[in-house]
Design a protein around this motif. Structure first.
Motif, mmCIF file in Angstrom:
data_model
loop_
_atom_site.group_PDB
_atom_site.id
_atom_site.type_symbol
_atom_site.label_atom_id
_atom_site.label_comp_id
_atom_site.label_asym_id
_atom_site.label_seq_id
_atom_site.Cartn_x
_atom_site.Cartn_y
_atom_site.Cartn_z
ATOM 1 N N MET A 336 22.843 93.550 -17.886
ATOM 2 C CA MET A 336 23.224 92.334 -17.160
ATOM 3 C C MET A 336 24.202 91.604 -18.063
ATOM 4 S SD MET A 336 22.878 89.989 -14.638
ATOM 5 C CE MET A 336 21.308 89.925 -13.778
ATOM 6 N N VAL A 337 25.457 91.494 -17.603
ATOM 7 C CA VAL A 337 26.541 90.942 -18.412
ATOM 8 C C VAL A 337 26.933 89.590 -17.831
ATOM 9 C CG1 VAL A 337 28.816 91.403 -19.373
ATOM 10 C CG2 VAL A 337 27.332 93.315 -18.756
ATOM 11 N N VAL A 338 26.941 88.544 -18.642
ATOM 12 C CA VAL A 338 27.191 87.190 -18.141
ATOM 13 C C VAL A 338 28.301 86.515 -18.941
ATOM 14 C CG1 VAL A 338 24.788 86.976 -17.394
ATOM 15 C CG2 VAL A 338 25.443 86.100 -19.636
ATOM 16 N N ILE A 340 30.017 82.453 -18.001
ATOM 17 C CA ILE A 340 29.757 81.011 -17.962
ATOM 18 C C ILE A 340 29.291 80.572 -16.577
ATOM 19 C CG2 ILE A 340 31.396 80.426 -19.786
ATOM 20 C CD1 ILE A 340 33.337 79.545 -17.489
ATOM 21 N N GLN A 341 28.606 79.440 -16.540
ATOM 22 C CA GLN A 341 28.237 78.708 -15.329
ATOM 23 C C GLN A 341 27.203 79.452 -14.473
ATOM 24 O OE1 GLN A 341 31.663 77.228 -13.151
ATOM 25 N NE2 GLN A 341 32.746 76.691 -15.027
ATOM 26 N N CYS A 342 26.143 78.731 -14.134
ATOM 27 C CA CYS A 342 25.055 79.229 -13.280
ATOM 28 C C CYS A 342 24.273 80.362 -13.936
ATOM 29 C CB CYS A 342 25.586 79.667 -11.914
ATOM 30 S SG CYS A 342 26.417 78.339 -11.009
ATOM 31 N N ILE A 343 24.287 80.422 -15.267
ATOM 32 C CA ILE A 343 23.545 81.440 -16.009
ATOM 33 C C ILE A 343 22.225 80.814 -16.468
ATOM 34 C CG2 ILE A 343 23.651 83.137 -17.854
ATOM 35 C CD1 ILE A 343 26.016 83.298 -15.885
ATOM 36 N N LYS A 344 21.116 81.309 -15.968
ATOM 37 C CA LYS A 344 19.815 80.741 -16.322
ATOM 38 C C LYS A 344 19.348 81.252 -17.676
ATOM 39 C CE LYS A 344 18.416 80.929 -11.478
ATOM 40 N NZ LYS A 344 18.314 82.151 -10.682
ATOM 41 N N GLN A 345 18.819 80.370 -18.491
ATOM 42 C CA GLN A 345 18.245 80.796 -19.762
ATOM 43 C C GLN A 345 17.048 81.711 -19.537
ATOM 44 O OE1 GLN A 345 17.598 77.608 -22.528
ATOM 45 N NE2 GLN A 345 16.977 78.960 -24.186
ATOM 46 N N GLY A 346 16.369 81.548 -18.401
ATOM 47 C CA GLY A 346 15.225 82.385 -18.079
ATOM 48 C C GLY A 346 15.557 83.862 -17.934
ATOM 49 N N LEU A 347 16.828 84.209 -17.793
ATOM 50 C CA LEU A 347 17.221 85.614 -17.708
ATOM 51 C C LEU A 347 16.753 86.399 -18.931
ATOM 52 C CD1 LEU A 347 20.910 85.286 -16.420
ATOM 53 C CD2 LEU A 347 18.986 86.193 -15.112
ATOM 54 N N ALA A 348 16.751 85.718 -20.098
ATOM 55 C CA ALA A 348 16.424 86.419 -21.349
ATOM 56 C C ALA A 348 14.994 86.959 -21.325
ATOM 57 C CB ALA A 348 16.632 85.489 -22.540
ATOM 58 N N ALA A 349 14.047 86.149 -20.877
ATOM 59 C CA ALA A 349 12.648 86.588 -20.851
ATOM 60 C C ALA A 349 12.441 87.717 -19.851
ATOM 61 C CB ALA A 349 11.739 85.408 -20.513
ATOM 62 N N THR A 356 15.964 95.389 -20.233
ATOM 63 C CA THR A 356 17.360 95.336 -19.790
ATOM 64 C C THR A 356 18.211 94.679 -20.868
ATOM 65 O OG1 THR A 356 16.796 95.253 -17.448
ATOM 66 C CG2 THR A 356 18.916 94.335 -18.061
ATOM 67 N N HIS A 357 19.402 95.210 -21.098
ATOM 68 C CA HIS A 357 20.340 94.555 -22.004
ATOM 69 C C HIS A 357 20.902 93.308 -21.309
ATOM 70 C CE1 HIS A 357 20.466 97.551 -25.153
ATOM 71 N NE2 HIS A 357 20.690 98.516 -24.271
ATOM 72 N N LEU A 358 20.623 92.133 -21.859
ATOM 73 C CA LEU A 358 21.276 90.906 -21.411
ATOM 74 C C LEU A 358 22.348 90.587 -22.436
ATOM 75 C CD1 LEU A 358 21.519 88.443 -19.514
ATOM 76 C CD2 LEU A 358 19.855 87.283 -20.994
ATOM 77 N N ILE A 367 23.000 82.606 -25.270
ATOM 78 C CA ILE A 367 21.622 82.420 -24.820
ATOM 79 C C ILE A 367 20.683 82.959 -25.887
ATOM 80 C CG2 ILE A 367 19.890 82.983 -23.068
ATOM 81 C CD1 ILE A 367 22.163 83.385 -21.076
ATOM 82 N N GLU A 368 19.734 82.132 -26.283
ATOM 83 C CA GLU A 368 18.728 82.580 -27.242
ATOM 84 C C GLU A 368 17.967 83.771 -26.659
ATOM 85 O OE1 GLU A 368 14.825 80.826 -29.653
ATOM 86 O OE2 GLU A 368 16.022 79.500 -28.371
ATOM 87 N N GLY A 369 17.905 84.858 -27.398
ATOM 88 C CA GLY A 369 17.212 86.049 -26.936
ATOM 89 C C GLY A 369 18.127 87.093 -26.330
ATOM 90 N N ALA A 370 19.395 86.734 -26.083
ATOM 91 C CA ALA A 370 20.370 87.701 -25.571
ATOM 92 C C ALA A 370 21.257 88.165 -26.713
ATOM 93 C CB ALA A 370 21.223 87.064 -24.476
ATOM 94 N N SER A 371 21.858 89.338 -26.573
ATOM 95 C CA SER A 371 22.858 89.775 -27.542
ATOM 96 C C SER A 371 24.229 89.253 -27.100
ATOM 97 C CB SER A 371 22.876 91.297 -27.662
ATOM 98 O OG SER A 371 23.157 91.897 -26.409
ATOM 99 N N HIS A 372 25.142 89.146 -28.046
ATOM 100 C CA HIS A 372 26.457 88.590 -27.727
ATOM 101 C C HIS A 372 27.545 89.567 -28.146
ATOM 102 C CE1 HIS A 372 29.352 85.419 -26.807
ATOM 103 N NE2 HIS A 372 30.003 85.789 -27.892
ATOM 104 N N VAL A 373 28.415 89.879 -27.199
ATOM 105 C CA VAL A 373 29.600 90.702 -27.467
ATOM 106 C C VAL A 373 30.797 89.908 -26.954
ATOM 107 C CG1 VAL A 373 30.763 92.902 -27.115
ATOM 108 C CG2 VAL A 373 28.252 92.816 -27.164
ATOM 109 N N GLU A 374 31.565 89.357 -27.853
ATOM 110 C CA GLU A 374 32.648 88.441 -27.472
ATOM 111 C C GLU A 374 33.748 89.159 -26.692
ATOM 112 O OE1 GLU A 374 34.238 84.305 -28.561
ATOM 113 O OE2 GLU A 374 32.291 85.244 -28.795
#
Length: 653
Positions: A336-338, A340-349, A356-358, A367-374
């Protein structure tokens, strides 16, 4: 309730009208995973805050007034309920406008980098629209190459954000009578950054304390969104990535494929989605997926960037805002690749629960708990290739059962302003006149924009669906964007075969043209397509001289975000009666509520409305459309007349 008592939850079908989402909600409950739809049932809104009777703008308080007796007391500083409500409303509009203008400024920067040759993976796909936009701003296009014209256009559009005086460039597209109303009241937007800054300053403790004066700046800030950053985002995205034309696309969770690597993109930035589309079509990654046992890579959209890609490329769409957590319960989502805007923090849990890769990709949304690829436009494949590597790896090591709902619906999406004009008027004589003529003769009663989010305070999608069915049944042509569009696509109303659900007049027009009674225009930022269409209707003639004269209305039935308030207010300021469902953050029976819901219309703008029941919303909108028809003198349908030879001679004389 005692701690030992178990909370009885509403049945899944009572929480959502989407069968696929309901199925996944039941599965999540069985798996012990709490989704946003259940969190929405558990959370009870503060009644004081819900009606904007609470002020937190300084630390003498917070000050809480009683919504049932709002004039009984004032805040510690002396602020009345009207000042408090106007400040709260203003700050929500400022945040929504800032969000859209930030997006628009980012798209403008990308456009400049494309023109300057700094970004090579994207280009100019719609040269004709580039020229048309330049001409609308008074830029001479004769004999100019794309690069030269693009630089001039950038310099003009950059004023949208940086101006400190004068009028925002795109206000030149506003009907003259509407623009004169703005000038009369001093609300023509100057520069977006200035308008947001001034509104935030004026809502500070001890500053502007008169609700009508505050509303002037609220209005100017909202208009800086609709006729500024949002319009730039839509227009330049079309120029760089291609203007949408009607395409067939599938919607709902059944678009996921158990034997494929499933990658979902969710957010609002089109560049990242365009780049990952190139990646999934790369033979290298297709071969890599097959080596891991997959049949291929399945790229799917969600929410607004998904709606854009659905409109431009026919990319399948898994669901709207209310389904973004539920879709991962399928176990089939490998990434699940996100952005900006309308992204719920609850997606991470939820992502963690279903392995699933968030992956966040934008520096403005971690998002805390998600990985970040700029994601960087100068080297987009660096990000998107890493995403595909992770998604393919996850497919080969899936550790949770895969349960994919079977529901899908096909719909027609991609009705840009330009295509509607062509569809109605033809290749060589594009025009909104046929639409106006059918409104004047009574076959079409009027036009409604039904847009916006979903909100767990109500049964997901249900208000959108019932409202739109009621509108088209009463011969109202519906234009849609954002999550509302997806709700109706899932219901099967975005196909020409839905015409029999409309009233006899609208059905006749739809069957003649071969179009659905509900036209999908794209993402929530693409609400500006509705503004441009409304302006084109005024220009075509016969329906008044300003947007406020049109037999038209707007609605966000299940709104939830500050962006929605900014959108709603720029429509009201442009002259459109705009109804919100769910509720409204202003105490009723106050002077400020009366000003927004009646007084603004007396000044020549549109006005706000609110109702919760879809049939009540429809009645408000239809009554307003009928009022405007009566004011225009077209409240009685005209008989169809045949054009004889003398009429033809008049047309060409």
């Amino acid at each position: 309730m005692k701690k030992t008592e178990k909370k009885i939850r509403a049945g899944a079908s009572e929480v959502t009208a989407c069968e696929a989402t309901a199925q996944m909600l039941e599965k999540a409950r069985a798996d012990g995973v709490v989704l946003d739809l259940d969190r929405g049932q558990d959370m009870k809104a503060c009644p004081i805050g819900e009606e904007s009777a609470c002020c937190k703008h300084c630390f003498m308080g917070p000050c809480r007034l009683n919504p049932r007796d709002p004039y009984k007391k004032v805040g510690i500083c002396g602020a009345t309920i009207d000042t408090i409500a106007a400040r709260n409303f203003g700050r929500m509009v400022a945040a929504g406008s800032a969000s859209h203008n930030d997006h628009g400024m980012h798209i403008l920067k990308l456009f400049k980098d494309v023109i300057d040759g700094k970004v090579l993976d994207f280009g100019i796909k719609d040269v004709l629209k580039l020229e048309q936009l330049a001409l609308s701003l008074g830029i001479d296009v004769e004999g100019k190459e794309v690069q030269e014209l693009g630089k001039e256009l950038y310099e003009e559009l950059e004023k949208t954000f940086s101006n400190v005086d004068g009028e925002m460039p795109l206000t030149r597209r506003v009907p003259e009578a509407t623009l004169e109303t703005w000038r009369k009241h001093g609300v023509v937007p100057r520069g977006a950054m200035l308008e947001v800054m001034e509104l935030m300053s004026r809502t500070h403790i001890g500053c502007d304390q008169e609700y009508e004066n505050l509303t002037k700046q609220i209005t100017r800030t909202a208009l800086a969104d609709g006729w500024g950053g949002s319009m730039i985002a839509t227009e330049l995205s079309d120029i760089m990535f291609g203007s949408p034309v009607p395409l067939q696309a599938e919607v709902n969770m059944g678009v996921l494929k158990e034997d494929h690597v499933n990658v979902i993109v969710h957010g609002h930035e089109p560049a990242m989605f365009e780049a990952i589309l190139a990646g999934v079509n790369d033979p290298f990654f297709i071969d890599q997926a097959k080596e891991k046992g997959a049949e291929g890579i399945n790229l799917v959209g969600m929410c607004c960037s998904g709606a854009e890609m659905m409109s431009r490329h026919g990319i399948p769409h898994a669901g709207n805002f209310g389904s973004t957590e539920a879709v991962m319960v399928t176990g089939a989502v490998d990434a699940m690749v996100v952005d900006i805007q309308c992204i719920k923090q609850g997606l991470a849990a939820v992502a963690k629960a279903y392995d699933t890769h968030l992956i966040t990709t934008n520096p403005r949304c971690h998002i805390e708990g998600a990985s970040h690829v700029e994601f960087e436009e100068t080297d987009p494949r660096k990000c998107t290739d890493e995403i595909l590597i992770r998604a393919i790896s996850r497919f080969s090591t899936r550790s949770v059962p895969v349960v994919i709902p079977s529901q899908t619906r096909k719909g027609i999406h991609g009705f840009s302003h330009e295509y509607i004009e062509y569809m109605l008027g033809g290749t060589f004589r594009g025009s909104y006149s046929p639409l106006n003529d059918n409104i004047i003769n009574g076959r079409i009663r009027g036009v409604a924009g039904v847009v916006g989010c979903t909100n767990p305070k109500v049964r997901q999608d249900s208000v959108h669906i019932e409202l739109v069915k009621e509108l088209i049944k009463n011969d109202v042509l519906v234009l849609q964007t954002g999550c509302s569009q997806i709700a109706l696509a899932k219901e099967g109303l975005l196909v020409p075969e839905a015409a029999p659900l409309a009233g006899p007049g609208l059905a006749e027009v739809c069957e003649t043209v071969g179009m659905p009674p509900v036209l999908g225009l794209g993402s929530c930022v693409d609400n500006t397509r509705i503004l441009i269409a409304a302006s084109a209707m005024v220009k075509a003639g016969g329906l008044g001289t300003s947007i406020a004269d049109l037999p038209a209305a707007g609605c966000a039935p299940e709104w939830m975000s500050e962006k929605a308030l900014a959108i709603g207010h720029y429509f009201v300021a442009s002259g459109v009666f705009t109804v919100f469902g769910i509720g409204f953050p202003i105490v009723k029976d106050t002077k400020y509520h009366d000003y927004l819901f009646r007084g603004m219309e007396d000044l020549g703008y549109g006005k706000w409305g609110m109702a919760k029941d879809p049939h009540a919303i429809a009645r408000l909108m239809i009554d307003h459309i009928d009022k405007k028809r009566k004011q225009l003198g077209i409240d009685k349908a005209r008989e169809r007349t045949l054009v004889d030879m003398s009429d033809r001679r008049e047309l060409v004389s």
